[in-house]
Design an enzyme around this catalytic site. Structure first.
Site, PDB file in Angstrom:
ATOM      1  N   ARG A 132       0.830  -1.209   0.000  1.00 14.16           N
ATOM      2  CA  ARG A 132       0.000   0.000   0.000  1.00 14.16           C
ATOM      3  C   ARG A 132       0.861   1.255   0.000  1.00 14.16           C
ATOM      4  O   ARG A 132       0.526   2.265  -0.619  1.00 14.16           O
ATOM      5  CB  ARG A 132      -0.955  -0.029   1.203  1.00 14.16           C
ATOM      6  CG  ARG A 132      -2.057   1.003   1.115  1.00 14.16           C
ATOM      7  CD  ARG A 132      -3.129   0.773   2.163  1.00 14.16           C
ATOM      8  NE  ARG A 132      -2.601   0.890   3.514  1.00 14.16           N
ATOM      9  CZ  ARG A 132      -3.283   0.587   4.618  1.00 14.16           C
ATOM     10  NH1 ARG A 132      -4.525   0.140   4.528  1.00 14.16           N
ATOM     11  NH2 ARG A 132      -2.745   0.718   5.811  1.00 14.16           N
ATOM     12  N   LYS A 159      -2.781   6.423   1.467  1.00 14.58           N
ATOM     13  CA  LYS A 159      -2.555   6.918   2.828  1.00 14.58           C
ATOM     14  C   LYS A 159      -1.677   8.166   2.778  1.00 14.58           C
ATOM     15  O   LYS A 159      -0.514   8.163   3.187  1.00 14.58           O
ATOM     16  CB  LYS A 159      -1.937   5.809   3.680  1.00 14.58           C
ATOM     17  CG  LYS A 159      -2.445   5.819   5.112  1.00 14.58           C
ATOM     18  CD  LYS A 159      -2.217   4.488   5.778  1.00 14.58           C
ATOM     19  CE  LYS A 159      -2.278   4.567   7.272  1.00 14.58           C
ATOM     20  NZ  LYS A 159      -3.502   5.128   7.834  1.00 14.58           N
ATOM     21  N   GLU A 170     -16.278   5.963   5.288  1.00 11.49           N
ATOM     22  CA  GLU A 170     -15.457   5.487   6.409  1.00 11.49           C
ATOM     23  C   GLU A 170     -15.331   6.623   7.406  1.00 11.49           C
ATOM     24  O   GLU A 170     -15.929   7.674   7.243  1.00 11.49           O
ATOM     25  CB  GLU A 170     -14.090   5.008   5.913  1.00 11.49           C
ATOM     26  CG  GLU A 170     -13.254   6.069   5.217  1.00 11.49           C
ATOM     27  CD  GLU A 170     -11.834   5.597   4.908  1.00 11.49           C
ATOM     28  OE1 GLU A 170     -11.292   4.749   5.638  1.00 11.49           O
ATOM     29  OE2 GLU A 170     -11.257   6.097   3.930  1.00 11.49           O
TER      30      GLU A 170
HETATM   31  N1  PLP Z   1      -9.134   4.179   6.900  1.00 14.44           N
HETATM   32  C1  PLP Z   1      -8.329   5.175   7.250  1.00 14.44           C
HETATM   33  C2  PLP Z   1      -8.677   6.542   6.809  1.00 14.44           C
HETATM   34  C3  PLP Z   1      -7.177   4.906   8.012  1.00 14.44           C
HETATM   35  O1  PLP Z   1      -6.372   5.898   8.377  1.00 14.44           O
HETATM   36  C4  PLP Z   1      -6.907   3.599   8.413  1.00 14.44           C
HETATM   37  C5  PLP Z   1      -5.704   3.299   9.181  1.00 14.44           C
HETATM   38  O2  PLP Z   1      -4.761   2.761   8.710  1.00 14.44           O
HETATM   39  C6  PLP Z   1      -7.782   2.585   8.036  1.00 14.44           C
HETATM   40  C7  PLP Z   1      -8.885   2.917   7.274  1.00 14.44           C
HETATM   41  C8  PLP Z   1      -7.535   1.171   8.431  1.00 14.44           C
HETATM   42  O3  PLP Z   1      -6.578   0.575   7.627  1.00 14.44           O
HETATM   43  P1  PLP Z   1      -5.710  -0.632   8.177  1.00 14.44           P
HETATM   44  O4  PLP Z   1      -6.664  -1.687   8.589  1.00 14.44           O
HETATM   45  O5  PLP Z   1      -4.913  -1.055   6.993  1.00 14.44           O
HETATM   46  O6  PLP Z   1      -4.893  -0.124   9.296  1.00 14.44           O
HETATM   47  C1  COI Z   2      -3.829   3.247  11.634  1.00 14.03           C
HETATM   48  O1  COI Z   2      -4.800   2.607  12.044  1.00 14.03           O
HETATM   49  O2  COI Z   2      -2.704   2.737  11.539  1.00 14.03           O
HETATM   50  C2  COI Z   2      -3.929   4.625  11.223  1.00 14.03           C
HETATM   51  O3  COI Z   2      -3.092   5.073  10.530  1.00 14.03           O
HETATM   52  C3  COI Z   2      -5.054   5.431  11.679  1.00 14.03           C
HETATM   53  C4  COI Z   2      -4.599   6.703  12.300  1.00 14.03           C
HETATM   54  C5  COI Z   2      -5.751   7.617  12.314  1.00 14.03           C
HETATM   55  C6  COI Z   2      -4.036   6.504  13.663  1.00 14.03           C
END
Ligand code: PLP
Ligand code: COI
Length: 340
Positions: free
Chosen positions: A81, A183, A219
């Site tokens: 990612r 991200k 989200e």
């Molecule tokens: N959506 C957003 C906007 C996020 O910042 C995060 C954090 O990483 C997620 C979703 C969840 O993604 P992940 O499960 O890969 O941590």
């Molecule tokens: C994560 O879950 O790793 C994120 O980056 C979310 C952040 C808002 C702390």
């Protein structure tokens, strides 16, 4: 020797640890990268990251298992990612193989900061990259730093497993064909006002809608969303303007293959909220945080699971996912990455 920290009372915050990983990009290539104790970043005052927010990041965790191994959960997907985020922001690719190696090095160096098994805490790993050389006209930098810091953390939402309340804001998070699916730091910068406003009004987070029609659930600022229908089907929004959460992809697999539930990714209209019996936020930081209530411009939608505890399916998903992460439940092949 494990650090002397009251692991159980940690919240989600930055704590300076002993070591960080740093690699720099210049003249078209990355340096070999190293572990350092220096927690300061010194860059030019006109660095692209400072003027035009050219930065992207990742978030993953290291856990200590019952038999005292230290492991990460699907870090290869974070590496992939980050490659996609970098490409979208015209940044050089830090190859996912090097990403994994860097994660390993920095966690190993900080091994005493990995919280004990069953402490309720974990080591949050934050890789990030930013444009460092001066630019004034709007264009990408040609020098970058890739860095990984780590910090022991507890629950993202105060109160741990207590259900939270979301509100539907008047702000949007991501534009169609924008950067919502990567991200990028900029996605979070634009959410800061909305989150402060939500907190000021007594809500834990914002439930963003699709900005094109404002009719579909997307989200929150830092996590994806799942719902459970009255027939115990797990559903989650399908959208190309949300971050493809690794936790969510894993939960959908767990729902189907471990719990024998139907798990569907589809568009979810805001009017459907009243039909669901459970709702939760999922992400590395959020893990799986139950949502008790959503407030949409004065209209309250209270899920049948209520404000006291997680719903039954949410709890099962949580127990299975965290059991896999902590090495108590047999993982699908390739999900657990051993550090030591
Ligand atoms: N959506 C957003 C906007 C996020 O910042 C995060 C954090 O990483 C997620 C979703 C969840 O993604 P992940 O499960 O890969 O941590
Ligand atoms: C994560 O879950 O790793 C994120 O980056 C979310 C952040 C808002 C702390």
């Amino acid at each position: 020797m494990e650090k002397n920290i009251d692991w159980g009372s940690l919240g989600f915050g930055y704590m300076k640890t002993d070591y960080r990983y740093v690699a720099n990009y210049k003249d078209g290539k990355w340096t070999s990268g190293q572990i350092t104790t220096d927690d300061k970043v010194v860059i030019n005052e006109c660095a692209c990251v400072l003027q035009y927010a050219q930065t992207c990041f990742e978030g993953l965790k290291a856990y200590r298992t019952k038999d005292n191994k230290v492991v990460c959960f699907r870090p290869d997907l974070n590496g992939e990612r980050m490659e996609q985020s970098a490409a979208r922001l015209e940044m050089p690719i830090f190859p996912k193989e090097r990403f994994l190696e860097a994660v390993k090095q920095v966690v190993k160096a900080n091994i005493d900061w990995v919280p004990p098994f069953e402490s309720g805490a974990s080591l949050y790993i934050r890789p990030y990259m930013f444009g460092t050389n001066p630019v004034m006209g709007v264009k990408p930098a040609n020098e970058y730093q890739f860095r990984i810091i780590v910090s022991p953390v507890g629950p993202y939402f105060k109160g741990g497993a207590k259900p939270i309340t979301l509100r539907v804001p008047d702000f949007d998070r991501a534009a169609p064909r924008g950067t919502g699916h990567v991200k990028a730091g900029l996605n979070y910068a634009m959410s800061l006002h909305a989150i402060v406003d939500a907190h000021n009004q007594g809500y834990n987070e914002n439930m963003y809608l699709d900005s094109a029609t404002r009719t579909k659930v997307e989200e929150t600022g830092g996590a994806n969303i799942i719902f459970v229908t009255k027939d115990n089907e797990v559903v989650t929004p399908k959208s190309n303007t949300i971050l493809p959460s690794i936790t969510r992809r894993s939960l959908m697999y767990v729902a189907e293959h471990y719990l024998g539930l139907e798990a569907t990714e589809r568009e979810i209209r805001i009017e459907e909220l009243k039909d669901f019996k459970e709702c939760a936020l999922c992400g590395t930081a959020a893990v799986l945080s139950p949502v008790g209530k959503v407030v949409d411009h004065g209209k309250e939608i209270l899920f049948p699971s209520g404000m006291e505890k997680a719903g039954e399916i949410t709890q099962k998903l949580y127990d299975t996912l965290t059991g896999i992460q902590k090495g108590e439940i047999e993982p699908p092949k390739g999900w657990i990455f051993e550090i030591n």
